[in-house]
Design a protein around this motif. Structure first.
Motif, PDB file in Angstrom:
ATOM      1  N   THR A  59    -115.366 -19.706  34.059  1.00 35.44           N
ATOM      2  CA  THR A  59    -116.040 -21.034  34.337  1.00 35.44           C
ATOM      3  C   THR A  59    -117.322 -20.832  35.296  1.00 35.44           C
ATOM      4  N   PRO A  60    -118.611 -22.105  34.628  1.00 32.57           N
ATOM      5  CA  PRO A  60    -118.327 -23.185  36.080  1.00 32.57           C
ATOM      6  C   PRO A  60    -117.250 -23.528  36.893  1.00 32.57           C
ATOM      7  N   LEU A  61    -117.420 -24.409  38.254  1.00 26.70           N
ATOM      8  CA  LEU A  61    -116.869 -25.241  38.696  1.00 26.70           C
ATOM      9  C   LEU A  61    -117.525 -26.560  38.403  1.00 26.70           C
ATOM     10  N   TYR A  62    -116.669 -26.993  38.033  1.00 25.33           N
ATOM     11  CA  TYR A  62    -116.991 -28.557  37.668  1.00 25.33           C
ATOM     12  C   TYR A  62    -117.476 -29.933  38.993  1.00 25.33           C
ATOM     13  N   TYR A  63    -117.881 -30.308  39.063  1.00 25.81           N
ATOM     14  CA  TYR A  63    -118.217 -31.616  40.222  1.00 25.81           C
ATOM     15  C   TYR A  63    -117.130 -32.514  40.320  1.00 25.81           C
ATOM     16  N   VAL A  64    -116.449 -32.605  41.322  1.00 29.89           N
ATOM     17  CA  VAL A  64    -115.219 -33.557  41.340  1.00 29.89           C
ATOM     18  C   VAL A  64    -115.311 -35.181  41.124  1.00 29.89           C
TER      19      VAL A  64
ATOM     20  N   ALA B 141    -112.607 -35.360  33.494  1.00 30.18           N
ATOM     21  CA  ALA B 141    -113.502 -34.190  33.009  1.00 30.18           C
ATOM     22  C   ALA B 141    -113.581 -35.259  31.972  1.00 30.18           C
ATOM     23  N   HIS B 142    -114.686 -34.729  30.666  1.00 32.03           N
ATOM     24  CA  HIS B 142    -115.168 -35.507  29.175  1.00 32.03           C
ATOM     25  C   HIS B 142    -115.364 -34.225  28.837  1.00 32.03           C
ATOM     26  N   ILE B 143    -115.858 -34.131  27.302  1.00 33.37           N
ATOM     27  CA  ILE B 143    -115.607 -33.690  26.188  1.00 33.37           C
ATOM     28  C   ILE B 143    -116.457 -31.839  26.603  1.00 33.37           C
ATOM     29  N   GLY B 144    -117.643 -32.429  26.796  1.00 32.49           N
ATOM     30  CA  GLY B 144    -118.639 -31.574  27.533  1.00 32.49           C
ATOM     31  C   GLY B 144    -118.013 -30.027  28.611  1.00 32.49           C
ATOM     32  N   HIS B 145    -117.151 -30.666  29.339  1.00 30.20           N
ATOM     33  CA  HIS B 145    -116.420 -29.708  30.134  1.00 30.20           C
ATOM     34  C   HIS B 145    -115.744 -28.756  29.101  1.00 30.20           C
ATOM     35  N   ALA B 146    -114.613 -29.346  28.511  1.00 30.27           N
ATOM     36  CA  ALA B 146    -113.861 -28.968  27.964  1.00 30.27           C
ATOM     37  C   ALA B 146    -114.341 -28.035  27.050  1.00 30.27           C
TER      38      ALA B 146
ATOM     39  N   GLY C  24    -124.697 -24.053  24.114  1.00 34.29           N
ATOM     40  CA  GLY C  24    -125.684 -25.619  24.226  1.00 34.29           C
ATOM     41  C   GLY C  24    -124.581 -26.536  24.729  1.00 34.29           C
ATOM     42  N   TRP C  25    -125.475 -27.335  24.258  1.00 35.04           N
ATOM     43  CA  TRP C  25    -125.029 -29.211  24.673  1.00 35.04           C
ATOM     44  C   TRP C  25    -124.646 -29.933  23.895  1.00 35.04           C
ATOM     45  N   LEU C  26    -123.235 -30.415  24.274  1.00 27.33           N
ATOM     46  CA  LEU C  26    -122.930 -31.536  22.604  1.00 27.33           C
ATOM     47  C   LEU C  26    -123.527 -32.518  23.002  1.00 27.33           C
ATOM     48  N   THR C  27    -123.735 -33.191  21.959  1.00 23.29           N
ATOM     49  CA  THR C  27    -124.279 -35.197  21.675  1.00 23.29           C
ATOM     50  C   THR C  27    -122.867 -35.255  20.961  1.00 23.29           C
TER      51      THR C  27
ATOM     52  N   LEU D  85    -122.150 -20.433  30.816  1.00 21.58           N
ATOM     53  CA  LEU D  85    -122.361 -21.506  31.461  1.00 21.58           C
ATOM     54  C   LEU D  85    -123.136 -22.133  30.341  1.00 21.58           C
ATOM     55  N   GLY D  86    -122.906 -23.351  30.864  1.00 21.55           N
ATOM     56  CA  GLY D  86    -124.072 -24.296  30.129  1.00 21.55           C
ATOM     57  C   GLY D  86    -125.515 -24.866  30.620  1.00 21.55           C
ATOM     58  N   LYS D  87    -126.548 -24.488  29.482  1.00 24.52           N
ATOM     59  CA  LYS D  87    -128.155 -24.062  29.121  1.00 24.52           C
ATOM     60  C   LYS D  87    -128.433 -25.180  30.861  1.00 24.52           C
ATOM     61  N   GLU D  88    -127.909 -26.035  30.876  1.00 27.22           N
ATOM     62  CA  GLU D  88    -128.534 -26.807  32.490  1.00 27.22           C
ATOM     63  C   GLU D  88    -128.729 -25.710  33.443  1.00 27.22           C
ATOM     64  N   ILE D  89    -127.425 -25.241  33.364  1.00 26.02           N
ATOM     65  CA  ILE D  89    -127.569 -24.662  35.233  1.00 26.02           C
ATOM     66  C   ILE D  89    -127.966 -22.905  34.965  1.00 26.02           C
TER      67      ILE D  89
ATOM     68  N   THR E  82    -112.760 -26.197  40.800  1.00 25.77           N
ATOM     69  CA  THR E  82    -114.022 -27.182  40.979  1.00 25.77           C
ATOM     70  C   THR E  82    -115.110 -27.379  42.377  1.00 25.77           C
ATOM     71  N   ASP E  83    -115.516 -27.872  42.029  1.00 25.99           N
ATOM     72  CA  ASP E  83    -117.356 -28.458  43.134  1.00 25.99           C
ATOM     73  C   ASP E  83    -116.880 -29.089  43.536  1.00 25.99           C
ATOM     74  N   GLU E  84    -116.434 -28.907  44.937  1.00 28.35           N
ATOM     75  CA  GLU E  84    -115.669 -30.003  45.548  1.00 28.35           C
ATOM     76  C   GLU E  84    -116.828 -31.323  46.914  1.00 28.35           C
TER      77      GLU E  84
HETATM   78  N1  MSP Z   1    -120.989 -27.908  39.081  1.00 29.45           N
HETATM   79  C1  MSP Z   1    -121.405 -26.918  38.525  1.00 29.45           C
HETATM   80  C2  MSP Z   1    -121.817 -26.171  38.830  1.00 29.45           C
HETATM   81  C3  MSP Z   1    -121.388 -25.180  39.785  1.00 29.45           C
HETATM   82  S1  MSP Z   1    -120.988 -23.301  38.716  1.00 29.45           S
HETATM   83  C4  MSP Z   1    -121.109 -22.365  40.466  1.00 29.45           C
HETATM   84  C5  MSP Z   1    -121.488 -27.942  37.022  1.00 29.45           C
HETATM   85  N2  MSP Z   1    -120.556 -28.367  37.121  1.00 29.45           N
HETATM   86  S2  MSP Z   1    -121.035 -29.842  36.066  1.00 29.45           S
HETATM   87  O1  MSP Z   1    -119.429 -30.522  36.369  1.00 29.45           O
HETATM   88  O2  MSP Z   1    -121.657 -30.383  35.971  1.00 29.45           O
HETATM   89  O3  MSP Z   1    -120.964 -28.907  34.953  1.00 29.45           O
HETATM   90  C6  MSP Z   1    -120.072 -28.073  34.092  1.00 29.45           C
HETATM   91  C7  MSP Z   1    -120.276 -27.690  32.792  1.00 29.45           C
HETATM   92  O4  MSP Z   1    -120.086 -28.235  31.901  1.00 29.45           O
HETATM   93  C8  MSP Z   1    -121.067 -26.813  32.815  1.00 29.45           C
HETATM   94  O5  MSP Z   1    -121.314 -25.273  32.210  1.00 29.45           O
HETATM   95  C9  MSP Z   1    -122.354 -27.518  31.178  1.00 29.45           C
HETATM   96  O6  MSP Z   1    -123.037 -26.884  30.454  1.00 29.45           O
HETATM   97  C10 MSP Z   1    -120.875 -28.475  30.914  1.00 29.45           C
HETATM   98  N3  MSP Z   1    -121.308 -29.975  30.746  1.00 29.45           N
HETATM   99  C11 MSP Z   1    -121.018 -30.492  31.356  1.00 29.45           C
HETATM  100  N4  MSP Z   1    -121.992 -31.037  29.712  1.00 29.45           N
HETATM  101  C12 MSP Z   1    -121.928 -30.735  29.189  1.00 29.45           C
HETATM  102  C13 MSP Z   1    -122.217 -31.385  27.349  1.00 29.45           C
HETATM  103  N5  MSP Z   1    -122.803 -32.712  26.922  1.00 29.45           N
HETATM  104  N6  MSP Z   1    -122.247 -30.672  26.493  1.00 29.45           N
HETATM  105  C14 MSP Z   1    -121.801 -29.056  27.029  1.00 29.45           C
HETATM  106  N7  MSP Z   1    -121.450 -29.096  27.705  1.00 29.45           N
HETATM  107  C15 MSP Z   1    -122.030 -29.964  29.040  1.00 29.45           C
HETATM  108  O7  MSP Z   1    -122.872 -27.843  36.694  1.00 29.45           O
END
Ligand code: MSP
Length: 488
Positions: free
Chosen positions: A10-15, A19-24, A287-290, A256-260, A50-52
């Protein structure tokens, strides 16, 4: 027997926030794939983390009046808690503040330097802190960040650059020689078109903040957060010379999600080409969730907490809903109303009902549960596997649900309440065998439900090779309802 390896990330999540539903969504989809490949008997390495580092995290820590390390320790732990609630079966959790990660980043930079791919210059551009990205004047959309639409600030700083432009041709060749490298197809075309327009060298250090990995030999420079974070996919395996690295790299798929997508489809493979390592085999971009048709944002106040949702409706219901409702790879909408409808119409009325009816009848039956297969024609494992291999989770679930509905119809047609003896045994045998197989098929999507079903059926956890009739053993015992009807 050869055991295939399967490395999925998975991508690493920014800390900077919880976490929200998009990350989930990203992590649930990845988890389904990891579990499915385990069902196939493969040796799965499932990485999240996690991306720290970076300005964004530094600012959030300042706002919270916390030391950055303490701040990231706390939030990273919270991410782990969320993944536990959602049953995410990761095998490894990488943090960019881990010392083994830092070591790998140094090795990557050293090799890039040795290649002659790094030089010092001055960077001037528009910086978007939430995206940790620089944009050129022409890339801005109405003076805002083209990725997230937020304000940008003009920055000018001394910087080290990576010769990304040198990799335009090799990247285009990579896309051409590996047609499946980027999916879905329309995302691949977007990337190819942009790369064809030309690549600018990439600024890979920052001097405007402190929180990050110091550039080797030049302490006032901090390694760009994306170069730092992307390296996680190999640092977690113990790059450069661990056995795990040799065994699992290249990754079978990065989800990964589309924005990255740009960072993963362009910068990451270019870095790997520069350091002489193989690119990953595939990127799948979702894709992204609305939320109820609107973009999720703190200011609108519609950020959905996945833990709250799973406490309210169960983590399996949430997992099922997200993958059933939204074709993976497309944008989609999360609505609590539709979630409730799906729970009532599909989980309660189809699956829950089938289990309940079958186990109620089985409990009353005292004879031997045997018969001849009349229901296996109702499911097609190859078709389901094909859908999952193509990341079409909603179609795979459709197919599994056709089987569940066929089994419910079978009860209505056979009217077992009018039968007895061998005839009744045969109907129950068919239903119990179908449920045993359904439990295996849904287990990647709904792991808790599968465990509950197995307990009631009195069977052990099966794998894909057990998805055939003739393996029933154990003593069924009715338990609680699998799903509760929700008031709408
Ligand atoms: N830290 C970077 C990724 C580095 S990977 C080497 C990052 N982190 S993030 O926390 O912003 O996003 C992580 C993931 O969550 C991405 O795949 C992103 O697409 C997903 N989402 C965040 N918001 C989202 C929605 N609203 N809907 C679906 N997924 C989304 O980017």
């Amino acid at each position: 027997m050869i055991t295939f390896k399967y490395y999925i990330t998975t991508p690493l999540y920014y800390v900077n926030a919880k976490a929200h539903i998009g990350h989930a969504y990203t992590n649930i989809a990845t988890d389904v794939l990891a579990r499915w490949h385990r069902l196939k008997g493969e040796d799965v390495f499932f990485l999240t983390g996690t991306d720290e580092h970076g300005k964004k995290v530094e600012t959030s820590a300042e706002k919270a009046k916390k030391d950055p390390q303490k701040f990231v320790d706390e939030i990273s732990k919270k991410f782990k808690d969320v993944w536990k609630t959602l049953n995410i079966s990761y095998g490894s959790f990488i943090r960019t503040t881990d010392s083994k990660h830092k070591k790998a980043v140094y090795e990557v930079l050293r090799r890039m330097q040795d290649r002659g791919d790094i030089y010092k210059g001055v960077y001037e551009g528009w910086y978007c802190t939430p995206c940790e990205s620089y944009w050129t004047e022409t890339q801005l959309k109405e003076d805002k960040c083209p990725s997230c639409g937020r304000s940008v600030e003009k920055l000018k700083e001394e910087s080290y650059f990576f010769k990304l432009s040198k990799y335009q041709k090799p990247l285009l060749e990579l896309y051409k020689n590996n047609p499946g490298f980027i999916s879905p197809e329309h995302r691949k075309q977007e990337i190819i078109n942009r790369v064809k327009e030309g690549l600018r060298d990439l600024s890979i250090t920052r001097t405007s903040f402190d929180w990050g990995i110091k550039y080797p030999g030049d302490d006032k420079h901090i390694v760009y957060v994306w170069v730092d974070a992307l390296t996680n996919y190999i640092s977690a395996l113990g790059f450069p010379d661990s056995n795990n690295y040799k065994k699992y790299w290249p990754a079978d798929v990065h989800i990964l999600g589309k924005e990255i997508s740009w960072f993963h489809a362009v910068i990451w493979p270019a870095m790997l080409l520069s350091i002489g390592e193989k690119p990953p085999k595939k990127l799948f971009i979702h894709g992204w969730l609305t939320i109820d048709g609107k973009k999720m944002s703190k200011s609108v106040g519609n950020v959905i907490d996945p833990v709250e949702m799973s406490k309210k409706y169960s983590s399996d219901s949430l997992r099922y809903f997200l993958l059933r409702e939204i074709p993976f790879g497309h944008d989609g909408d999360f609505s609590e109303k539709t979630l409730k409808e799906k729970i009532n119409n599909e989980l309660v009325a189809d699956l829950g009902n089938l289990v309940n009816r079958t186990l109620t009848m089985t409990e009353k039956f005292k004879g031997k549960l045997e018969g001849k297969d009349e229901l296996s024609k109702e499911f097609n494992l190859k078709k389901i596997e094909g859908f999952i291999d193509n990341y079409e989770f909603h179609h795979a679930l459709d197919e599994i649900w056709n089987f569940i509905r066929a089994a419910n119809r079978y009860i209505n047609d056979k009217e077992p309440w009018k039968l007895e003896g061998k005839e009744l045994a045969n109907v129950l045998y068919n239903l119990l065998e179908s449920l045993r197989i359904i439990s295996i098929l849904v287990s990647s999507f709904m792991p808790d439900t599968s465990i509950k079903m197995n307990k009631q059926l009195g069977v052990k956890t099966g794998s894909l090779k057990d998805c055939k009739f003739g393996k029933l053993s154990g003593k069924p015992k009715k338990g609680d309802l699998l799903f509760q009807k929700i008031k709408t």
